[in-house]
Design an enzyme around this catalytic site. Structure first.
Site, PDB file in Angstrom:
ATOM      1  CB  SER A   1      61.118  21.672  41.585  1.00 50.95           C
ATOM      2  OG  SER A   1      62.029  22.119  40.848  1.00 50.95           O
TER       3      SER A   1
ATOM      4  CG  HIS B   1      62.113  17.572  42.705  1.00 53.10           C
ATOM      5  ND1 HIS B   1      61.950  16.219  42.556  1.00 53.10           N
ATOM      6  CD2 HIS B   1      62.207  17.944  41.488  1.00 53.10           C
ATOM      7  CE1 HIS B   1      62.013  15.952  41.239  1.00 53.10           C
ATOM      8  NE2 HIS B   1      62.195  17.034  40.433  1.00 53.10           N
TER       9      HIS B   1
ATOM     10  CG  ASP C   1      64.553  19.532  39.042  1.00 55.51           C
ATOM     11  OD1 ASP C   1      64.148  18.481  38.656  1.00 55.51           O
ATOM     12  OD2 ASP C   1      63.698  20.423  39.122  1.00 55.51           O
TER      13      ASP C   1
ATOM     14  CG  MET D   1      68.826  19.831  34.907  1.00 56.48           C
ATOM     15  SD  MET D   1      67.560  21.264  34.135  1.00 56.48           S
ATOM     16  CE  MET D   1      66.313  20.899  34.901  1.00 56.48           C
TER      17      MET D   1
ATOM     18  CG  HIS E   1      64.403  14.661  38.449  1.00 61.35           C
ATOM     19  ND1 HIS E   1      63.449  15.559  37.923  1.00 61.35           N
ATOM     20  CD2 HIS E   1      64.808  13.786  37.524  1.00 61.35           C
ATOM     21  CE1 HIS E   1      63.055  15.012  36.703  1.00 61.35           C
ATOM     22  NE2 HIS E   1      63.800  13.766  36.314  1.00 61.35           N
TER      23      HIS E   1
ATOM     24  CG  MET F   1      66.236  15.503  34.480  1.00 59.15           C
ATOM     25  SD  MET F   1      65.351  16.995  34.605  1.00 59.15           S
ATOM     26  CE  MET F   1      65.946  17.471  36.252  1.00 59.15           C
TER      27      MET F   1
ATOM     28  CG  MET G   1      60.045  13.194  33.441  1.00 58.96           C
ATOM     29  SD  MET G   1      60.442  14.495  34.714  1.00 58.96           S
ATOM     30  CE  MET G   1      60.215  16.126  34.102  1.00 58.96           C
TER      31      MET G   1
ATOM     32  N   GLY H   1      64.025  19.548  31.467  1.00 57.31           N
ATOM     33  CA  GLY H   1      64.931  20.491  31.222  1.00 57.31           C
ATOM     34  C   GLY H   1      64.486  21.958  31.719  1.00 57.31           C
ATOM     35  CG  PHE H   2      63.944  24.446  30.307  1.00 56.94           C
ATOM     36  CD1 PHE H   2      64.859  25.410  30.484  1.00 56.94           C
ATOM     37  CD2 PHE H   2      64.264  23.659  29.254  1.00 56.94           C
ATOM     38  CE1 PHE H   2      66.015  25.442  29.846  1.00 56.94           C
ATOM     39  CE2 PHE H   2      65.207  23.675  28.380  1.00 56.94           C
ATOM     40  CZ  PHE H   2      66.342  24.647  28.810  1.00 56.94           C
ATOM     41  N   GLY H   3      61.736  24.371  34.079  1.00 61.69           N
ATOM     42  CA  GLY H   3      60.490  24.686  34.865  1.00 61.69           C
ATOM     43  C   GLY H   3      59.518  25.479  34.255  1.00 61.69           C
TER      44      GLY H   3
ATOM     45  CG  ASP I   1      59.267  16.934  37.983  1.00 59.93           C
ATOM     46  OD1 ASP I   1      58.737  17.941  38.175  1.00 59.93           O
ATOM     47  OD2 ASP I   1      60.519  16.476  37.922  1.00 59.93           O
TER      48      ASP I   1
ATOM     49  CB  SER J   1      56.628  27.716  38.103  1.00 54.28           C
ATOM     50  OG  SER J   1      55.945  26.630  37.269  1.00 54.28           O
TER      51      SER J   1
HETATM   52  C1  DX5 Z   1      61.724  19.914  34.908  1.00 58.11           C
HETATM   53  C2  DX5 Z   1      62.032  19.571  36.264  1.00 58.11           C
HETATM   54  C3  DX5 Z   1      60.883  19.986  37.084  1.00 58.11           C
HETATM   55  C4  DX5 Z   1      60.602  21.465  37.211  1.00 58.11           C
HETATM   56  C5  DX5 Z   1      59.395  21.424  37.411  1.00 58.11           C
HETATM   57  O1  DX5 Z   1      62.669  19.168  34.041  1.00 58.11           O
HETATM   58  O2  DX5 Z   1      62.290  18.382  36.276  1.00 58.11           O
HETATM   59  O3  DX5 Z   1      61.188  19.425  38.418  1.00 58.11           O
HETATM   60  O4  DX5 Z   1      61.294  22.187  38.074  1.00 58.11           O
HETATM   61  O5  DX5 Z   1      58.892  22.968  37.227  1.00 58.11           O
HETATM   62  P1  DX5 Z   1      57.301  23.290  37.002  1.00 58.11           P
HETATM   63  O6  DX5 Z   1      56.530  22.706  38.251  1.00 58.11           O
HETATM   64  O7  DX5 Z   1      57.326  24.632  37.088  1.00 58.11           O
HETATM   65  O8  DX5 Z   1      56.763  22.459  35.805  1.00 58.11           O
HETATM   66 ZN    ZN Z   2      62.282  17.202  38.474  1.00 60.57          ZN
END
Ligand code: DX5
Ligand code: ZN
Length: 222
Positions: free
Chosen positions: A9, A32, A34, A36, A65, A67, A136, A141-143, A174, A197
């Site tokens: 991602s 990937h 994301d 949002m 993906h 969201m 999930m 929402g966040f990495g 994910d 990450s």
């Molecule tokens: C979160 C995203 C993920 C995110 C994963 O909402 O859908 O794809 O980037 O990041 P990590 O691997 O750091 O959890």
């Molecule tokens: Zn994702």
């Protein structure tokens, strides 16, 4: 189960240098992306124009993906932007069967995502409509969030349902996937692994892709 695929991602990559960041993960199976909308999740990232530019900048196929709240109306724009796979959230889609069929008809792989609190059982009959199911393992929402072990039984359950119906649907995980957690996911039946990450905080992101792949493969070969 299909073969192991690693889909980094770019959510935690440097957004000002996305082309170069994607070039650092040349051995990835998919990138990937994301998407949002600041409504379905409290964060805002890319739209179709940005995704189209990214698709032009790399030979690695894009795995979008979404969201976003209005998946029913907006998903096809990501197929047209060049994504090879488009995932919508079942919690957002008003007509998931129609949407999955539209994505396939537009020429991409259709995939559906479940948030951690959404069970898989109610969607058993929908599985043949999907090329991939995304489970999930963090709240979207966040990495950089911590992996939720409570999602592991659902991964196992999803793989069971797929086998029961003779399906070879890809099963993607994910959220919080790393060298430490990928084995658990692979053992439970996942075969497509998103890592944000873990990949982009590594000194050599492409080597991390290879290590994740090897670790997942070792967990499923026993
Ligand atoms: C979160 C995203 C993920 C995110 C994963 O909402 O859908 O794809 O980037 O990041 P990590 O691997 O750091 O959890
Ligand atoms: Zn994702």
């Amino acid at each position: 189960m299909g073969h192991i695929q690693i889909t980094p991602s770019i959510l935690n990559a440097d957004f000002a240098r996305l082309g170069e960041e994607v070039a650092r993960i040349g051995s990835a199976d998919w990138v990937h992306v994301d998407v949002m909308d600041n409504h379905f999740v409290p964060n805002l990232t890319f739209g179709p124009a940005m995704v189209e530019a990214l698709a032009r900048s790399t030979d690695v196929p894009l795995d979008a993906h979404l969201m976003i709240e209005d998946a029913d109306r907006e998903a096809i724009a990501y197929v047209e932007a060049g994504c090879g796979s488009v995932t919508f959230h079942v919690e957002a889609a008003k007509a998931p069967v129609r949407l999955a069929r539209e994505i396939r008809a537009a020429g991409a792989r259709a995939s559906m995502a479940l948030k951690p609190a959404t069970p898989v059982d109610p969607f058993e009959d929908l599985l043949p409509e999907l090329d991939m199911l995304l489970i999930m393992t963090v709240e979207p929402g966040f990495g950089g969030q911590k992996f939720l072990d409570l999602c592991l039984p659902k991964i196992r359950r999803a793989r069971e349902l797929m086998s029961r119906h003779g399906l070879e649907t890809w099963l993607q995980v994910d959220g919080g996937v790393s060298l430490e957690t990928i084995e658990r996911c692979a053992e439970a039946g996942a075969d497509v692994f998103v890592a944000g990450s873990a990949v982009y905080s590594a000194d050599d992101p492409d080597r991390m892709v290879a290590e994740l792949r090897a670790t997942a493969a070792a967990a499923t070969s026993v």
